[in-house]
Design a protein around this motif. Structure first.
Motif, mmCIF file in Angstrom:
data_model
loop_
_atom_site.group_PDB
_atom_site.id
_atom_site.type_symbol
_atom_site.label_atom_id
_atom_site.label_comp_id
_atom_site.label_asym_id
_atom_site.label_seq_id
_atom_site.Cartn_x
_atom_site.Cartn_y
_atom_site.Cartn_z
ATOM 1 N N THR A 190 0.840 -1.202 0.000
ATOM 2 C CA THR A 190 0.000 0.000 0.000
ATOM 3 C C THR A 190 0.872 1.249 0.000
ATOM 4 O O THR A 190 2.089 1.175 0.178
ATOM 5 C CB THR A 190 -0.900 0.055 1.262
ATOM 6 N N GLN A 191 0.222 2.393 -0.163
ATOM 7 C CA GLN A 191 0.888 3.672 0.051
ATOM 8 C C GLN A 191 -0.143 4.698 0.500
ATOM 9 O O GLN A 191 -1.348 4.552 0.231
ATOM 10 C CB GLN A 191 1.609 4.162 -1.211
ATOM 11 N N VAL A 192 0.326 5.729 1.197
ATOM 12 C CA VAL A 192 -0.567 6.787 1.650
ATOM 13 C C VAL A 192 -1.006 7.615 0.449
ATOM 14 O O VAL A 192 -0.217 7.902 -0.451
ATOM 15 C CB VAL A 192 0.133 7.668 2.702
ATOM 16 N N HIS A 193 -2.295 7.985 0.441
ATOM 17 C CA HIS A 193 -2.896 8.684 -0.700
ATOM 18 C C HIS A 193 -3.754 9.822 -0.159
ATOM 19 O O HIS A 193 -4.310 9.716 0.941
ATOM 20 C CB HIS A 193 -3.772 7.685 -1.477
ATOM 21 N N PRO A 194 -3.876 10.923 -0.893
ATOM 22 C CA PRO A 194 -4.760 11.994 -0.419
ATOM 23 C C PRO A 194 -6.188 11.501 -0.209
ATOM 24 O O PRO A 194 -6.701 10.707 -1.009
ATOM 25 C CB PRO A 194 -4.696 13.027 -1.555
#
Length: 318
Positions: A249-253
């Motif tokens: 995963t990755q952090v997203h707005p």
């Protein structure tokens, strides 16, 4: 020195290999867990440490417990200068700790007193620690409570998983162990007592706690996924009620006003889910009975599991 080595998994075997290769020491015996059933056929399998010991003609002991007098007498017969313990899996009674001349030393995968206990590597990643490491300590009756003889640290990378950090510490641990043993009497005399005010505990992992909680911030969940890789692997309940493992995963707005768990996007770029703060973009998933796959491949034929606008929730039946 004459060394008795106690350990079981691959992590421990790496340390044993370093001791065997060190000409200044002699490993006179190896203690490891009894053979366990494994694989589809449930045949008894020797531990990684036992296999390595047998390859080098080292005596192997596999007691069910070290609490009885016969087991302790056998250990005393090896006349060890020190007992080195790495992920052994059996509790050592206080009487055993006193048998070797210099007692027992343990290699622990954290910077003590932070993360005493069973899962220090995973807990360090999950908590967002900047560094991890190994500590060589003199063993006492308590859980990872003994004075620290030597520590070595390394930074935790932004994309570090438990698997990658495990591999790094498996390389660092033997280096620290040999350095400690090279001057053990001096290290014992200058050992640092652990500061009890700084203690944290790395409790054993469970499949249940690997379920992603959308009420947490996205940056916490992103660490969550890395911490539970490769086991037990983070997971969620899809909109159709199926358990899906989350591998990358990755952090997203996020979307202002969206409820935690709301599916904001589901396309070839990823499945984006609102969290308490920002959103989490799921880039790789693993459906039941399948191998991990990119989000685009997952959605091809399974788009109904992540319809944009729905809010995820629910509890797994597992």
């Amino acid at each position: 020195m004459r060394i008795v080595f106690a350990g079981t998994p691959e992590f421990a075997a790496g340390h044993l290999a370093a001791l065997i290769a060190a000409e200044e020491h002699e490993v006179v015996a190896v203690y490891t867990q009894p053979d366990r059933p494994a694989g589809r056929g449930k045949k008894l399998q020797a531990s990684a440490v036992k296999k390595l010991a047998l390859e080098h003609g080292i005596a192997v002991e596999q007691p069910q417990t070290l609490k009885d007098a016969d087991a302790q007498a056998q250990l005393a017969n090896y006349h060890a200068d020190v007992m080195v313990v790495v992920a052994y899996g059996l509790i050592l009674p206080e009487s055993v700790l006193r048998i070797p001349t210099y007692g027992c030393v343990n290699v622990h995968g954290s910077l003590l007193p932070r993360w005493r206990g069973a899962a220090p590597i995973q807990r360090a990643i999950w908590a967002g620690d900047s560094h991890a490491g190994v500590a060589i300590m003199q063993m006492e009756a308590g859980l990872d409570t003994g004075p620290v003889l030597l520590e070595k640290s390394l930074p935790i990378g932004a994309d570090e998983t438990s698997s990658s950090l495990y591999d790094k510490l498996a390389q660092l641990g033997p280096v620290a162990l040999l350095e400690c043993l090279a001057d053990l009497p001096s290290k014992l005399s200058s050992a640092q007592v652990q500061d009890e005010t700084l203690v944290t505990y790395a409790h054993k992992l469970s499949k249940e706690e690997a379920q992603l909680d959308w009420s947490q911030p996205a940056e916490v969940l992103e660490r969550w996924v890395r911490a539970f890789n490769p086991w037990p692997v983070a997971w969620l309940i899809s909109a159709t009620g199926e358990t899906v493992k989350v591998c990358r995963t990755q952090v997203h707005p996020g979307q202002p006003g969206a409820a935690p768990g709301a599916i904001l996007q589901a396309d070839k770029n990823g499945i984006v889910i609102q969290t308490q703060e920002q959103a989490l973009a799921i880039l790789e998933l693993q459906p039941a009975g399948k191998k991990p796959m990119p989000a685009a491949a997952f959605l091809n034929g399974r788009a109904e599991q992540f319809p944009v606008g729905r809010q995820l929730g629910g509890v797994s039946d597992e």
